[in-house]
Design a protein around this motif. Structure first.
Motif, short mmCIF file in Angstrom:
data_model
loop_
_atom_site.label_atom_id
_atom_site.label_comp_id
_atom_site.label_asym_id
_atom_site.label_seq_id
_atom_site.Cartn_x
_atom_site.Cartn_y
_atom_site.Cartn_z
N VAL A 1 0.85 -1.19 0.00
CA VAL A 1 0.00 0.00 0.00
C VAL A 1 0.88 1.24 0.00
N SER A 2 0.51 2.22 -0.80
CA SER A 2 1.21 3.50 -0.76
C SER A 2 0.18 4.62 -0.70
N ILE A 3 0.49 5.64 0.08
CA ILE A 3 -0.38 6.81 0.22
C ILE A 3 0.40 8.00 -0.30
N GLY A 4 -0.03 8.55 -1.43
CA GLY A 4 0.73 9.65 -2.02
C GLY A 4 0.17 10.06 -3.36
N PRO A 5 0.98 10.73 -4.20
CA PRO A 5 0.53 11.18 -5.51
C PRO A 5 0.45 10.04 -6.51
N SER A 6 -0.05 10.33 -7.69
CA SER A 6 -0.19 9.32 -8.74
C SER A 6 1.15 8.68 -9.08
N LYS A 7 2.24 9.46 -8.98
CA LYS A 7 3.57 8.94 -9.31
C LYS A 7 4.03 7.86 -8.33
N ALA A 8 3.35 7.72 -7.22
CA ALA A 8 3.70 6.67 -6.26
C ALA A 8 3.42 5.27 -6.83
N GLN A 9 2.75 5.22 -7.99
CA GLN A 9 2.55 3.93 -8.66
C GLN A 9 3.90 3.29 -8.97
N GLU A 10 4.91 4.13 -9.28
CA GLU A 10 6.25 3.63 -9.57
C GLU A 10 6.82 2.90 -8.35
N THR A 11 6.56 3.46 -7.18
CA THR A 11 7.03 2.85 -5.93
C THR A 11 6.39 1.49 -5.73
N LEU A 12 5.09 1.42 -6.00
CA LEU A 12 4.36 0.16 -5.86
C LEU A 12 4.83 -0.87 -6.90
N ARG A 13 5.14 -0.40 -8.11
CA ARG A 13 5.65 -1.32 -9.14
C ARG A 13 6.98 -1.94 -8.71
N THR A 14 7.79 -1.15 -8.02
CA THR A 14 9.05 -1.67 -7.50
C THR A 14 8.78 -2.78 -6.48
#
Length: 256
Positions: free
Chosen positions: A67-80
Motif C-alpha cells: 500500500v502507498s499513500i501519495g501522488p499518482s507517481k507513487a505507482q512507480e514505488t508500488l511497481r518496485t
C-alpha cells in the motif's frame, strides 16, 4: 493446522536517499520539483522481509499486499514492490497533499480490515519526516500487538511471532501471537536490486487506485510548518601549538 497469514506492507515514495534535500524558496519545506524519488529505504527492507516470509513460510503466508499513500507517481514505488515479489497493491491517491502520521495510520487501519490482513510489516520511519509514529499508532488503532525496530523475525506454526530488537548493550527478544504490527530496522536484511525483466513483469500485477474518501478517512492537518532553514555552517577549527595554548583557548571560550 498452520496459521494462515496475509501480510500488508505500507511503502512511501520519498526523495532518493542518495540526494541532499534543498529548502524551497518559500522556506516552509524541501524542494520537490525536478527531484529524483524512490522507495523509502526502511520500507524497502519491509518489502524484502515480507517477500522472504512468503518463501520461508510457504503454505502459511497466503499473500503480500503493498500500500502507498501519495501522488499518482507513487505507482512507480508500488511497481518496485511488485517486482520484488509482492502479489497485489493499492495506491491511495492523495495528490500533492501532505498526509500526517495519524491520518496515514487511519487509512492503513481501513485497508488492513478491508484486506483481512493479520500481519503488517513496515519501515520504522520515513527518511523525509523521520516521525517514527505510524507503526505504533496503527497498532494502537487496531488493538494489536507490536514489535518495533525489528532486527530478526521468525514465525512459529502456532502463529506466534518472535522478534529480536537491538538495544543498548545487547538483544531484546519479544513474542506475541498474530495479529501483529512489526516495524523494520536496518539490520533486518539487505534489499535486492530489481532487474528490468522483473519490473516489466510487475506491470501485469494488480495495482488498484482509490481515494481516501473511499475509505471514509478525512485528510486533516494538525501541524503547520512555519519556517525551515539550513543549519548554521560550522566555524573553522584552530590549530594550537601546545597544551597551554589549548587550555588558554578553552578558557577564552568559557568551555572550562
Amino acid at each position: 493446522m498452520s496459521t494462515k497469514i496475509k501480510i500488508l506492507v505500507p511503502v512511501k515514495r520519498v526523495i532518493d536517499a542518495a540526494l541532499k534535500p534543498r529548502i524551497n524558496k518559500a522556506k516552509n519545506g524541501v524542494e520537490t520539483v525536478g527531484v529524483k524519488y524512490s522507495i523509502n529505504p526502511f520500507d524497502d527492507i519491509a518489502v524484502e522481509e515480507a517477500c522472504k516470509m512468503k518463501k520461508t513460510y510457504k503454505g502459511m503466508v497466503e499473500a503480500v499486499h503493498a500500500v502507498s499513500i501519495g501522488p499518482s507517481k507513487a505507482q512507480e514505488t508500488l511497481r518496485t514492490a511488485l517486482a520484488k515479489g509482492v502479489d497485489t497493491s493499492t495506491l491511495v491517491d492523495v495528490g500533492d497533499e501532505e498526509v500526517e502520521p495519524l491520518v496515514v495510520s487511519k487509512i492503513l487501519k481501513e485497508l488492513v480490515e478491508r484486506e483481512g490482513s493479520n500481519l503488517v510489516v513496515l519501515g520504522k520511519q520515513a527518511i523525509d519526516d523521520d516521525s517514527n509514529q505510524v507503526g505504533q499508532m496503527l497498532a494502537g488503532l487496531l488493538g494489536w500487538s507490536q514489535a518495533t525496530n525489528a532486527a530478526k523475525i521468525s514465525i512459529g506454526k502456532d502463529g506466534v511471532v518472535e522478534v529480536e530488537r537491538e538495544i543498548d548493550g545487547g538483544i531484546e527478544v519479544v513474542k506475541a501471537p498474530l495479529p501483529m504490527v512489526i516495524s523494520t530496522d536496518l539490520r533486518l536484511n539487505e534489499p535486492k536490486f530489481v532487474t528490468l525483466p522483473k519490473m516489466m513483469k510487475a506491470k501485469k500485477k494488480p495495482l488498484e487506485i482509490i481515494k481516501a474518501d473511499d475509505l471514509k478517512v478525512e485528510i486533516k492537518k494538525r501541524l503547520e510548518t512555519i519556517s525551515l532553514e539550513e543549519p548554521a555552517p560550522r566555524k573553522a577549527g584552530v590549530i594550537v601549538k601546545d597544551v597551554d595554548e589549548l587550555i588558554s583557548k578553552l578558557k577564552d571560550l568559557k568551555a572550562i
